[in-house]
Design a protein around this motif. Structure first.
Motif, PDB file in Angstrom:
ATOM      1  N   LEU A 290      -4.765 -70.403 -52.915  1.00  0.00           N
ATOM      2  CA  LEU A 290      -6.019 -70.739 -52.995  1.00  0.00           C
ATOM      3  C   LEU A 290      -6.489 -71.597 -54.267  1.00  0.00           C
ATOM      4  O   LEU A 290      -7.339 -72.252 -54.155  1.00  0.00           O
ATOM      5  CB  LEU A 290      -6.920 -69.616 -52.604  1.00  0.00           C
ATOM      6  CG  LEU A 290      -6.930 -69.204 -51.412  1.00  0.00           C
ATOM      7  CD1 LEU A 290      -7.605 -67.865 -51.294  1.00  0.00           C
ATOM      8  CD2 LEU A 290      -7.213 -69.916 -50.299  1.00  0.00           C
TER       9      LEU A 290
ATOM     10  N   TRP B 227      -6.170 -75.241 -53.572  1.00  0.00           N
ATOM     11  CA  TRP B 227      -7.330 -75.918 -52.750  1.00  0.00           C
ATOM     12  C   TRP B 227      -8.634 -75.712 -53.169  1.00  0.00           C
ATOM     13  O   TRP B 227      -9.415 -76.110 -52.372  1.00  0.00           O
ATOM     14  CB  TRP B 227      -7.110 -74.849 -51.264  1.00  0.00           C
ATOM     15  CG  TRP B 227      -5.847 -75.233 -50.416  1.00  0.00           C
ATOM     16  CD1 TRP B 227      -4.740 -74.567 -50.453  1.00  0.00           C
ATOM     17  CD2 TRP B 227      -5.635 -76.379 -49.836  1.00  0.00           C
ATOM     18  NE1 TRP B 227      -3.706 -75.138 -49.868  1.00  0.00           N
ATOM     19  CE2 TRP B 227      -4.320 -76.523 -49.349  1.00  0.00           C
ATOM     20  CE3 TRP B 227      -6.415 -77.483 -49.438  1.00  0.00           C
ATOM     21  CZ2 TRP B 227      -4.014 -77.414 -48.347  1.00  0.00           C
ATOM     22  CZ3 TRP B 227      -5.813 -78.492 -48.623  1.00  0.00           C
ATOM     23  CH2 TRP B 227      -4.785 -78.352 -48.164  1.00  0.00           C
TER      24      TRP B 227
ATOM     25  N   TRP C  60     -10.634 -80.805 -48.708  1.00  0.00           N
ATOM     26  CA  TRP C  60      -9.275 -81.023 -48.428  1.00  0.00           C
ATOM     27  C   TRP C  60      -9.255 -82.684 -47.882  1.00  0.00           C
ATOM     28  O   TRP C  60      -9.983 -83.044 -46.968  1.00  0.00           O
ATOM     29  CB  TRP C  60      -9.129 -80.262 -47.058  1.00  0.00           C
ATOM     30  CG  TRP C  60      -9.010 -78.846 -47.200  1.00  0.00           C
ATOM     31  CD1 TRP C  60      -9.495 -78.163 -48.121  1.00  0.00           C
ATOM     32  CD2 TRP C  60      -7.996 -77.927 -46.494  1.00  0.00           C
ATOM     33  NE1 TRP C  60      -9.191 -76.716 -48.138  1.00  0.00           N
ATOM     34  CE2 TRP C  60      -8.227 -76.632 -47.089  1.00  0.00           C
ATOM     35  CE3 TRP C  60      -7.390 -78.108 -45.478  1.00  0.00           C
ATOM     36  CZ2 TRP C  60      -7.584 -75.393 -46.577  1.00  0.00           C
ATOM     37  CZ3 TRP C  60      -6.414 -77.338 -45.093  1.00  0.00           C
ATOM     38  CH2 TRP C  60      -6.481 -75.757 -45.521  1.00  0.00           C
TER      39      TRP C  60
ATOM     40  N   PHE D 274      -1.430 -83.695 -51.321  1.00  0.00           N
ATOM     41  CA  PHE D 274      -1.789 -82.960 -50.144  1.00  0.00           C
ATOM     42  C   PHE D 274      -0.564 -82.242 -49.456  1.00  0.00           C
ATOM     43  O   PHE D 274      -0.479 -81.328 -49.044  1.00  0.00           O
ATOM     44  CB  PHE D 274      -2.394 -83.980 -48.914  1.00  0.00           C
ATOM     45  CG  PHE D 274      -3.006 -83.123 -47.847  1.00  0.00           C
ATOM     46  CD1 PHE D 274      -4.079 -82.135 -47.707  1.00  0.00           C
ATOM     47  CD2 PHE D 274      -2.025 -82.919 -46.667  1.00  0.00           C
ATOM     48  CE1 PHE D 274      -4.451 -81.370 -46.579  1.00  0.00           C
ATOM     49  CE2 PHE D 274      -2.573 -82.382 -45.601  1.00  0.00           C
ATOM     50  CZ  PHE D 274      -3.630 -81.618 -45.625  1.00  0.00           C
TER      51      PHE D 274
ATOM     52  N   LYS E  54       0.006 -79.228 -51.408  1.00  0.00           N
ATOM     53  CA  LYS E  54      -1.006 -78.070 -51.041  1.00  0.00           C
ATOM     54  C   LYS E  54      -0.528 -77.540 -49.873  1.00  0.00           C
ATOM     55  O   LYS E  54      -0.609 -76.495 -49.577  1.00  0.00           O
ATOM     56  CB  LYS E  54      -2.275 -78.865 -51.198  1.00  0.00           C
ATOM     57  CG  LYS E  54      -2.935 -79.191 -52.420  1.00  0.00           C
ATOM     58  CD  LYS E  54      -4.085 -79.639 -52.249  1.00  0.00           C
ATOM     59  CE  LYS E  54      -5.068 -79.887 -53.708  1.00  0.00           C
ATOM     60  NZ  LYS E  54      -6.396 -80.470 -53.407  1.00  0.00           N
TER      61      LYS E  54
ATOM     62  N   LEU F 209       0.535 -73.658 -49.046  1.00  0.00           N
ATOM     63  CA  LEU F 209      -0.289 -72.826 -48.069  1.00  0.00           C
ATOM     64  C   LEU F 209       0.527 -72.187 -46.966  1.00  0.00           C
ATOM     65  O   LEU F 209       0.326 -71.106 -46.657  1.00  0.00           O
ATOM     66  CB  LEU F 209      -1.585 -73.799 -47.562  1.00  0.00           C
ATOM     67  CG  LEU F 209      -2.427 -73.196 -46.407  1.00  0.00           C
ATOM     68  CD1 LEU F 209      -3.200 -72.081 -47.275  1.00  0.00           C
ATOM     69  CD2 LEU F 209      -3.248 -74.146 -45.790  1.00  0.00           C
TER      70      LEU F 209
END
Length: 188
Positions: free
Chosen positions: A69, A72, A76, A83, A86, A90
């Protein structure tokens, strides 16, 4: 509720077998074959009781989720260079923290990993861990012996955790907070 109170009670009794931490109530749950903190704690701390292991699993899972988290924060934006990293972190956190996560879970990683390897270009150590996670457990299970399924999944879990850690460290050490290398950004 439509089937009546006896059916609801039977459902609750059956469901209880599947949330049992060590899988002793139903061996088909097979937590020792999972790819998550539950399996690592279960395998690594055999002498501890179920309740302390459950709490440790929850704490480790919470820490893993918080690590993902932290990446993030903010909006987004799939067009951002970071990206792919990330999204991969995740998905790794999702697999590692899910209470019931078996070997089909890493299918969630296919697209983020492909994007990560092509667009974000991780460091050599991270790429090495990704390749080891893709090849190592399968070789252990198929070449050495199918009886090594528990060890193979344990190795796979450890490698997924190593990949998660490598990506977190690499993300925070990159100059532009996880941006792709300059050559890749200029080519795009």
């Amino acid at each position: 509720l439509v089937a009546g109170l006896p059916a609801l009670i039977a459902f609750m009794t059956t469901a209880q077998r599947y949330v049992d931490f060590s899988g002793t109530l139903d061996p088909y749950v097979a937590p020792q074959l999972m790819l998550n903190w539950r399996a690592l704690v279960l395998y690594g701390l055999r002498t501890l009781g179920d309740e302390p292991r459950l709490w440790l699993t929850l704490v480790l899972s919470l820490g893993t989720a918080l690590g993902a988290l932290a990446l993030w924060r903010g909006p987004w934006r799939p067009t951002e260079p970071n990206f792919p990293a990330k999204m991969t972190v995740l998905m790794l956190a999702t697999i590692l923290t899910a209470y019931h996560s078996h070997s089909y879970g890493p299918l969630l990683l296919l697209m983020p990993l492909a994007d990560l390897l092509v667009e974000w270009r991780p460091a050599w150590l991270t790429r090495l861990v990704i390749v080891a996670a893709a090849v190592g457990p399968m070789l252990m299970i198929t070449v050495v012996s199918f009886n090594n399924m528990a060890r193979g999944t344990l190795l796979f879990t450890a490698l997924l955790l190593a990949c998660y850690g490598c990506l977190l460290v690499e993300f925070w050490r990159r100059p532009e907070r996880g941006a792709a290398p300059v050559a890749m950004r200029e080519a795009a």
